[in-house]
Design a protein around this motif. Structure first.
Motif, PDB file in Angstrom:
ATOM      1  N   HIS A   6      41.112 -26.677  -6.081  1.00 51.07           N
ATOM      2  CA  HIS A   6      39.712 -27.027  -6.349  1.00 51.07           C
ATOM      3  C   HIS A   6      38.834 -25.791  -6.235  1.00 51.07           C
ATOM      4  O   HIS A   6      39.083 -24.924  -5.386  1.00 51.07           O
ATOM      5  CB  HIS A   6      39.223 -28.152  -5.430  1.00 51.07           C
ATOM      6  CG  HIS A   6      39.245 -27.840  -3.966  1.00 51.07           C
ATOM      7  ND1 HIS A   6      38.248 -27.126  -3.338  1.00 51.07           N
ATOM      8  CD2 HIS A   6      40.136 -28.140  -2.992  1.00 51.07           C
ATOM      9  CE1 HIS A   6      38.517 -27.018  -2.049  1.00 51.07           C
ATOM     10  NE2 HIS A   6      39.672 -27.615  -1.812  1.00 51.07           N
ATOM     11  N   ASP A  15      40.076 -22.071   1.876  1.00 56.04           N
ATOM     12  CA  ASP A  15      39.983 -23.399   1.233  1.00 56.04           C
ATOM     13  C   ASP A  15      39.133 -23.296  -0.026  1.00 56.04           C
ATOM     14  O   ASP A  15      37.949 -23.557   0.031  1.00 56.04           O
ATOM     15  CB  ASP A  15      39.400 -24.387   2.257  1.00 56.04           C
ATOM     16  CG  ASP A  15      39.418 -25.812   1.770  1.00 56.04           C
ATOM     17  OD1 ASP A  15      40.062 -26.089   0.758  1.00 56.04           O
ATOM     18  OD2 ASP A  15      38.761 -26.654   2.405  1.00 56.04           O
ATOM     19  N   MET A  16      39.703 -22.973  -1.173  1.00 58.08           N
ATOM     20  CA  MET A  16      41.063 -22.544  -1.390  1.00 58.08           C
ATOM     21  C   MET A  16      41.135 -21.546  -2.528  1.00 58.08           C
ATOM     22  O   MET A  16      41.990 -21.598  -3.390  1.00 58.08           O
ATOM     23  CB  MET A  16      41.984 -23.767  -1.639  1.00 58.08           C
ATOM     24  CG  MET A  16      41.502 -24.663  -2.763  1.00 58.08           C
ATOM     25  SD  MET A  16      42.539 -26.122  -2.991  1.00 58.08           S
ATOM     26  CE  MET A  16      44.053 -25.401  -3.617  1.00 58.08           C
ATOM     27  N   GLU A  58      46.348 -26.293  -1.205  1.00 55.80           N
ATOM     28  CA  GLU A  58      45.475 -26.352  -0.016  1.00 55.80           C
ATOM     29  C   GLU A  58      46.119 -25.533   1.107  1.00 55.80           C
ATOM     30  O   GLU A  58      47.352 -25.382   1.148  1.00 55.80           O
ATOM     31  CB  GLU A  58      45.311 -27.804   0.440  1.00 55.80           C
ATOM     32  CG  GLU A  58      44.488 -28.668  -0.492  1.00 55.80           C
ATOM     33  CD  GLU A  58      42.985 -28.512  -0.311  1.00 55.80           C
ATOM     34  OE1 GLU A  58      42.545 -27.792   0.609  1.00 55.80           O
ATOM     35  OE2 GLU A  58      42.252 -29.111  -1.127  1.00 55.80           O
ATOM     36  N   GLU A  99      35.996 -31.516  -5.307  1.00 58.38           N
ATOM     37  CA  GLU A  99      37.073 -32.067  -4.465  1.00 58.38           C
ATOM     38  C   GLU A  99      36.536 -32.384  -3.076  1.00 58.38           C
ATOM     39  O   GLU A  99      36.873 -33.399  -2.477  1.00 58.38           O
ATOM     40  CB  GLU A  99      38.221 -31.048  -4.355  1.00 58.38           C
ATOM     41  CG  GLU A  99      39.458 -31.592  -3.637  1.00 58.38           C
ATOM     42  CD  GLU A  99      39.457 -31.394  -2.118  1.00 58.38           C
ATOM     43  OE1 GLU A  99      40.357 -31.933  -1.468  1.00 58.38           O
ATOM     44  OE2 GLU A  99      38.554 -30.720  -1.582  1.00 58.38           O
ATOM     45  N   GLU A 100      35.674 -31.498  -2.590  1.00 57.31           N
ATOM     46  CA  GLU A 100      35.215 -31.602  -1.204  1.00 57.31           C
ATOM     47  C   GLU A 100      34.353 -32.835  -0.958  1.00 57.31           C
ATOM     48  O   GLU A 100      34.094 -33.194   0.184  1.00 57.31           O
ATOM     49  CB  GLU A 100      34.439 -30.332  -0.798  1.00 57.31           C
ATOM     50  CG  GLU A 100      35.287 -29.064  -0.765  1.00 57.31           C
ATOM     51  CD  GLU A 100      36.248 -29.008   0.423  1.00 57.31           C
ATOM     52  OE1 GLU A 100      36.345 -29.991   1.170  1.00 57.31           O
ATOM     53  OE2 GLU A 100      36.915 -27.965   0.581  1.00 57.31           O
TER      54      GLU A 100
HETATM   55 ZN   LIG Z   1      40.375 -27.820   0.128  1.00 55.19          ZN
END
Ligand SMILES: [Zn+2]
Length: 380
Positions: free
Chosen positions: A72, A104-105, A165, A137-138
């Motif tokens: 992501h 991340d990431m 990840e 994504e988060e």
């Molecule tokens: Zn992540």
């Protein structure tokens, strides 16, 4: 082809402030140009507002099952965090690279882009290599859903999807699923001097909290457990509560945000049913309504499948298998493509989402070395 190293590329990626509430398009266009200039074909998939995009890059034979790498592009906010460096300007200190998203990431993404560029230099590939970059994504694995349907049209079901990840380059075969809800409690406004005559929305919310804590206690007693997790059972948690306007007004609204993180053997519906059952028994039942905000499935890849052995051999055959406490897009990939999905990426989740997030240079090197071995596997 780019002459950047993975670390130089990571620095460039960090410089794009792709906090989830902002656009990721500058980063996506940068990656698109970089890959296209190496002759790699790119598909973009935009959000309805055209402010964000997923990217799919593919190289190699279209009629073969290959390997899909996924990451992501968004990062969590830095606001309110005490950083000792500028979060969107990566700096190297003590063999670590500091910056938002290094672990991340974007560290994984940088190495994966390098792998794609190197694959483009190889004369012929036996299997394709795909790279999927997502947005949002988060905030609940939102963005990737837009490209999942398209993926099954564009590529042959991959043999393996690697979600990069941060696992410190260990292999994770599973994580819990997650469902997020709002409980909206509606009471009756009134003068607090007459409080007993009205329904207090905060009292109603208190009943919902009791339902959730009681449900958690029951679940913790078993029998559904997965001892591979630090907390070996499904968790239920209230994270936010908001209600009331002034002390002298009986509150007419109170809203709770809660989540269920379920082990594979327990679905979120059965947990919701327990919560509902508790509330049904109280006089507050008719004052509460529920809203599902979002959900993503867990991941539960069998440890005995060939893909696990394959990935272990590319890393170190002694690489331990684990389950991780945090969620990923892996469950969605498995659901859509029915491919083997494993989580493996450089950096540690321990430093993610925090001020002074970093990735060790040695982790970047391990990830580069892993991709080198992957490339020699897919070359003809
Ligand atoms: Zn992540």
């Amino acid at each position: 082809m780019s002459n950047l190293s993975s670390i130089q590329l990571l620095k460039k990626l960090v410089a794009f402030d792709t906090t989830s509430y902002k656009s990721n398009l500058e980063l996506i266009m940068f990656v698109k140009n970089l890959l296209e200039s190496a002759g790699i074909s790119i598909t973009l998939n935009f959000n309805p507002e055209q402010t964000k995009a997923n990217l799919l890059a593919s190289i190699g034979p279209k009629d073969q099952a290959g390997i899909l790498l996924s990451g992501h592009t968004d990062v969590v906010p830095v606001e309110g965090q005490a950083w000792s460096t500028e979060p969107f300007h990566a700096v190297i200190k003590d063999d670590k690279i500091f910056g938002r998203g290094t672990a991340d990431m974007k560290g994984f993404i940088a190495c994966a882009i390098q792998a794609m560029l190197k694959a483009a230099q190889m004369p012929e590939l036996a299997k394709p290599l795909h790279l999927c970059l997502s947005y949002d994504e988060e905030i609940g694995c939102i963005g990737v859903r837009g490209i999942l349907g398209l993926l099954s049209e564009l590529i042959i079901q991959p043999e393996l999807c690697v979600i990069g990840e941060p696992t410190s380059m260990n292999i994770a075969t599973g994580h819990k699923g997650k469902a997020v809800f709002k409980a909206i409690c509606r009471g009756q406004e009134g003068h607090s001097a007459l409080a007993p005559l009205y329904v207090n929305a905060i009292y109603c919310a208190q009943n919902v909290v009791e339902a959730i804590t009681t449900t958690q206690k029951q679940i913790a007693e078993g029998p559904i457990v997965d001892m591979d997790y630090d907390v070996p059972y499904t968790t239920v948690h209230v994270g936010k509560i908001q209600g009331g306007k002034a002390l002298n007004i009986v509150p007419n609204e109170c809203v709770l945000d809660y989540e269920i993180r379920n082990v594979a053997e327990q679905d979120t519906e059965s947990v919701q049913a327990k919560i509902f059952e508790y509330i049904e028994q109280s006089p507050y039942a008719k004052f509460v309504s529920f809203q599902e905000i979002n959900q993503y499935p867990g991941l539960n890849t069998s440890t005995t499948i060939q893909a696990v052995k394959f990935l272990q051999n590319l890393l170190d055959p002694a690489t331990a298998l684990q389950k991780i406490s945090f969620g990923t897009e892996g469950g969605l990939f498995h659901q859509q493509l029915n491919s083997a999905v494993l989580v493996c990426g450089p950096g540690s989740i321990q430093v993610a989402h925090k001020p002074d997030e970093y990735i060790e240079i040695s982790q970047m090197q391990q990830c580069d070395a892993f991709f080198e071995r992957l490339l020699s596997h897919i070359k003809r």
